[in-house]
Design a protein around this motif. Structure first.
Motif, short mmCIF file in Angstrom:
data_model
loop_
_atom_site.label_atom_id
_atom_site.label_comp_id
_atom_site.label_asym_id
_atom_site.label_seq_id
_atom_site.Cartn_x
_atom_site.Cartn_y
_atom_site.Cartn_z
N UNK A 64 36.54 45.83 57.70
CA UNK A 64 37.81 45.13 57.55
C UNK A 64 37.62 43.64 57.82
N UNK A 65 38.02 42.81 56.86
CA UNK A 65 38.01 41.36 57.03
C UNK A 65 39.44 40.88 56.86
N UNK A 66 39.76 39.66 57.34
CA UNK A 66 41.17 39.23 57.28
C UNK A 66 41.74 39.26 55.86
N UNK A 67 40.95 38.87 54.86
CA UNK A 67 41.53 38.77 53.52
C UNK A 67 40.96 39.78 52.55
N UNK A 68 40.13 40.69 53.04
CA UNK A 68 39.64 41.73 52.14
C UNK A 68 39.13 42.93 52.89
N UNK A 69 39.12 44.02 52.16
CA UNK A 69 38.56 45.26 52.68
C UNK A 69 37.26 45.45 51.90
N UNK A 70 36.17 45.64 52.65
CA UNK A 70 34.87 45.71 51.97
C UNK A 70 34.28 47.10 52.13
N UNK A 71 33.75 47.63 51.05
CA UNK A 71 33.06 48.92 51.14
C UNK A 71 31.76 48.72 51.90
N UNK A 72 31.54 49.55 52.92
CA UNK A 72 30.33 49.42 53.74
C UNK A 72 29.08 49.90 53.03
N UNK A 73 29.25 50.56 51.88
CA UNK A 73 28.08 51.09 51.16
C UNK A 73 27.76 50.24 49.93
N UNK A 74 28.71 50.11 49.00
CA UNK A 74 28.39 49.35 47.76
C UNK A 74 28.86 47.90 47.85
N UNK A 75 29.56 47.55 48.93
CA UNK A 75 30.02 46.18 49.20
C UNK A 75 31.07 45.68 48.20
N UNK A 76 31.68 46.59 47.45
CA UNK A 76 32.81 46.16 46.61
C UNK A 76 33.90 45.60 47.53
N UNK A 77 34.54 44.51 47.11
CA UNK A 77 35.56 43.87 47.95
C UNK A 77 36.94 44.05 47.33
N UNK A 78 37.92 44.44 48.14
CA UNK A 78 39.28 44.67 47.67
C UNK A 78 40.20 43.70 48.42
N UNK A 79 40.81 42.75 47.71
CA UNK A 79 41.62 41.72 48.37
C UNK A 79 42.81 42.30 49.14
N UNK A 80 43.09 41.70 50.30
CA UNK A 80 44.26 42.08 51.09
C UNK A 80 45.14 40.84 51.22
N UNK A 81 46.38 40.95 50.75
CA UNK A 81 47.28 39.79 50.82
C UNK A 81 48.69 40.28 51.11
N UNK A 82 49.37 39.63 52.03
CA UNK A 82 50.75 39.99 52.40
C UNK A 82 50.89 41.47 52.74
N UNK A 83 49.87 42.02 53.39
CA UNK A 83 49.94 43.41 53.83
C UNK A 83 49.71 44.43 52.73
N UNK A 84 49.21 43.98 51.57
CA UNK A 84 48.99 44.90 50.44
C UNK A 84 47.52 44.86 50.05
N UNK A 85 46.91 46.04 49.96
CA UNK A 85 45.50 46.11 49.57
C UNK A 85 45.43 46.33 48.06
N UNK A 86 44.73 45.43 47.38
CA UNK A 86 44.55 45.56 45.93
C UNK A 86 43.33 46.45 45.68
N UNK A 87 43.62 47.74 45.51
CA UNK A 87 42.54 48.72 45.38
C UNK A 87 42.46 49.22 43.95
N UNK A 88 42.90 48.36 43.00
CA UNK A 88 42.91 48.81 41.60
C UNK A 88 41.50 49.08 41.10
N UNK A 89 40.52 48.26 41.54
CA UNK A 89 39.15 48.45 41.05
C UNK A 89 39.14 48.47 39.53
N UNK A 90 38.20 49.23 38.97
CA UNK A 90 38.16 49.38 37.50
C UNK A 90 38.84 50.69 37.17
N UNK A 91 40.15 50.65 36.86
CA UNK A 91 40.89 51.90 36.57
C UNK A 91 40.83 52.22 35.10
#
Ligand code: SAM
Length: 282
Positions: free
Chosen positions: A255-282
């Motif tokens: 967990x980082x202040x502005x993103x959630x990072x995968x501990x394995x593949x290191x993909x980063x998911x932005x966190x802003x205004x309490x919302x995690x952008x976990x759309x990835x490649x859908x």
């Protein structure tokens, strides 16, 4: 062609166009035009959504918050998934209940709807996670949740049966599903998206659910309760423990202040205004 006939034909064409637009954009909320249109319409309507719906706190408690909190009472630290959480109706109803000691993960495809939810639910960050994502595929393990709710959403998805199957997948055996069946005169204007009571019951039973109960609720919806048979004890977990990286499926997070990072593949998911952008490649 006489001019009056041209006027009549143009007027009839405009009326027909208006009726088609009203049907497609207002009643069907864009569902026959694709997910992007549905999400776009909710993004546009988000600020007016609660004013339009005019939910009554007491009714929300009587029909949603209290019965669900009561059913989850034997499960300390219950984990609830609210698919299409919108402006946070379900987490609000549950958090109002002193009996509810669990946590809620809310998923929605509309960023603007989630922004309203985040504002209304400020102060609940320790028991709420908001994920920005199309819920047609859910980044959670099988059987991760003690309850899954899908309110006023199924008829706006490409395939309601597939969306329900995905909801049931992430529900643990013994867990509770709460969903809605579209009813009323305009349900008939959404072919392929709505079901009669018997069809809806049969659909839920075909997904392996039992104790299916359809209750008349709002003008446009029945409220539907069901249970996934079996019993797997709830493993009270942190919300991040059940979230899988959409890129590599791992559940190890940094967990980082502005993103959630995968501990394995290191993909980063932005966190802003309490919302995690976990759309990835859908
Ligand atoms: C009528 S609102 C219901 C919101 C909330 N469940 C409630 O009862 O107030 C429908 C919600 O479904 C969301 N939605 C529609 N399709 C979705 C999808 N494929 N994935 C996630 N959310 C979706 C919309 O963005 C919108 O917030």
């Amino acid at each position: 062609m006489p001019p009056w006939l041209i006027v009549v034909l143009v007027a009839a064409g405009l009326v027909a166009l208006g009726a088609i637009l009203y049907w497609q954009l207002i009643i069907a909320e864009g569902v026959y035009l694709g997910q992007r249109v549905v999400t776009w319409l909710y993004d546009l309507a988000a600020r007016r959504y609660d004013d339009i719906k005019q939910y009554d706190d007491d009714m929300e408690a009587v029909f949603l918050g209290r019965p669900l909190a009561d059913m989850l009472r034997p499960v300390p630290g219950a984990l609830v998934l609210d698919i299409a959480t919108g402006t946070g109706r379900l987490p609000l109803a549950l958090f109002e209940q002193p009996a509810f000691r669990g946590r809620v993960i809310g998923v929605d495809a509309s960023r603007s709807m989630l922004e309203i939810a985040a504002q209304k639910l400020r102060g609940n960050e320790h028991r709420l996670m908001l994920l920005w994502r199309d819920a047609s595929s859910l980044p959670f393990a099988d059987g991760a949740f003690d309850a899954v709710t899908v309110l006023e959403m199924l008829e706006f998805t490409p395939d309601p049966a597939t969306q329900l199957a995905e909801a049931v997948r992430v529900l643990r055996p013994g867990g509770i599903l709460v969903t809605t069946r579209r009813r009323g005169w305009n349900a008939a204007l959404m072919p392929g998206k709505t079901h009669s009571p018997d069809e809806f019951r049969a659909l839920l039973e075909s997904l392996g659910l039992t104790r299916v109960e359809l209750l008349p609720w709002q003008v446009d919806y029945d409220l539907v309760w069901a249970v996934k048979p079996g019993h797997v004890p709830s493993g009270a977990r942190h919300m991040l423990d059940v979230l899988h990286c959409p890129a590599c499926r791992s559940a190890q997070w940094e967990e980082h202040p502005a993103e959630l990072c995968c501990g394995v593949c290191h993909a980063a998911y932005p966190v802003k205004d309490g919302i995690i952008d976990i759309r990835g490649k859908q």
